[in-house]
Design an enzyme around this catalytic site. Structure first.
Site, PDB file in Angstrom:
ATOM      1  N   HIS A   1       0.834  -1.202   0.000  1.00 51.71           N
ATOM      2  CA  HIS A   1       0.000   0.000   0.000  1.00 51.71           C
ATOM      3  C   HIS A   1       0.870   1.253   0.000  1.00 51.71           C
ATOM      4  O   HIS A   1       2.103   1.171   0.114  1.00 51.71           O
ATOM      5  CB  HIS A   1      -0.960   0.023   1.202  1.00 51.71           C
ATOM      6  CG  HIS A   1      -0.300  -0.252   2.518  1.00 51.71           C
ATOM      7  ND1 HIS A   1       0.657   0.557   3.057  1.00 51.71           N
ATOM      8  CD2 HIS A   1      -0.443  -1.281   3.388  1.00 51.71           C
ATOM      9  CE1 HIS A   1       1.047   0.065   4.214  1.00 51.71           C
ATOM     10  NE2 HIS A   1       0.407  -1.076   4.436  1.00 51.71           N
TER      11      HIS A   1
HETATM   12  P1  TYD Z   1      -2.128  -3.219   7.774  1.00 49.66           P
HETATM   13  O1  TYD Z   1      -1.660  -1.823   7.677  1.00 49.66           O
HETATM   14  O2  TYD Z   1      -3.225  -3.653   6.850  1.00 49.66           O
HETATM   15  O3  TYD Z   1      -0.907  -4.215   7.590  1.00 49.66           O
HETATM   16  P2  TYD Z   1       0.088  -4.238   6.339  1.00 49.66           P
HETATM   17  O4  TYD Z   1       1.042  -3.096   6.568  1.00 49.66           O
HETATM   18  O5  TYD Z   1       0.768  -5.530   6.296  1.00 49.66           O
HETATM   19  O6  TYD Z   1      -0.772  -3.972   5.126  1.00 49.66           O
HETATM   20  O7  TYD Z   1      -2.567  -3.490   9.253  1.00 49.66           O
HETATM   21  C1  TYD Z   1      -3.139  -4.723   9.643  1.00 49.66           C
HETATM   22  C2  TYD Z   1      -4.239  -4.478  10.636  1.00 49.66           C
HETATM   23  O8  TYD Z   1      -3.739  -3.852  11.803  1.00 49.66           O
HETATM   24  C3  TYD Z   1      -5.337  -3.593  10.086  1.00 49.66           C
HETATM   25  O9  TYD Z   1      -6.574  -4.237  10.304  1.00 49.66           O
HETATM   26  C4  TYD Z   1      -5.295  -2.342  10.916  1.00 49.66           C
HETATM   27  C5  TYD Z   1      -4.483  -2.694  12.132  1.00 49.66           C
HETATM   28  N1  TYD Z   1      -3.563  -1.623  12.538  1.00 49.66           N
HETATM   29  C6  TYD Z   1      -3.891  -0.791  13.583  1.00 49.66           C
HETATM   30  O10 TYD Z   1      -4.974  -0.902  14.177  1.00 49.66           O
HETATM   31  N2  TYD Z   1      -3.003   0.170  13.979  1.00 49.66           N
HETATM   32  C7  TYD Z   1      -1.817   0.324  13.341  1.00 49.66           C
HETATM   33  O11 TYD Z   1      -1.019   1.215  13.735  1.00 49.66           O
HETATM   34  C8  TYD Z   1      -1.488  -0.517  12.228  1.00 49.66           C
HETATM   35  C9  TYD Z   1      -0.195  -0.361  11.489  1.00 49.66           C
HETATM   36  C10 TYD Z   1      -2.388  -1.471  11.868  1.00 49.66           C
END
Ligand code: TYD
Length: 133
Positions: free
Chosen positions: A49
């Site tokens: 992303h």
């Molecule tokens: P996500 O950003 O989708 O992971 P990746 O970077 O691998 O795409 O985050 C995974 C899940 O964690 C998503 O449901 C949201 C949650 N999350 C939080 O609640 N707070 C945070 O600071 C982060 C980074 C993720």
């Protein structure tokens, strides 16, 4: 602006090494949030992303992984495998984390609180966003 590796101070000591980071000093933003990625099963990919506003600094505190940063026209891959440097990623770049070693620990220092609306999760939408910058 481009992603770049930034070294942080390292105090070598027979008792064990020590490194640290100060906001707005070793990294060019105020730290609003810290999160970490761990227990990644072999072959998994994280973080496909881009962020509109959030800037971040990623460190391999343990083990190793690669971060692929994509501007929409250029792709660069950075291998992180030491705890005394990290990758600074400005906003507006697509990034993916791959090749996690067993027991790797990725810590991410972020310039913003978690904000769902800051994410661009669709690559075509990202390309459109870039073309308007
Ligand atoms: P996500 O950003 O989708 O992971 P990746 O970077 O691998 O795409 O985050 C995974 C899940 O964690 C998503 O449901 C949201 C949650 N999350 C939080 O609640 N707070 C945070 O600071 C982060 C980074 C993720």
């Amino acid at each position: 602006m481009e992603a770049k590796i930034i070294s942080v101070p390292k105090y070598e000591d027979p008792r064990g090494n020590l490194s640290f980071i100060e906001e707005n000093n070793h990294i060019p933003f105020k730290i609003e949030r810290v999160y970490w990625i761990y227990d990644v099963p072999g072959g998994q990919v994280r973080g496909g992303h881009a962020f509109k506003v959030q800037r971040e600094f990623i460190i391999a505190l343990s083990g190793s992984f690669d971060v692929v940063v994509d501007s929409g026209t250029d792709k660069q891959s950075f291998s992180l495998n030491r705890s005394y440097y990290g990758l600074y990623i400005p906003c507006g770049l697509w990034r993916q984390m791959t090749n996690f070693s067993t027991n790797s620990l990725a810590v991410v220092l972020s310039s913003t609180k978690y904000e769902v609306s800051d994410y661009i999760r669709d690559y075509n939408e990202f390309l459109k966003y870039r073309s308007k910058l």
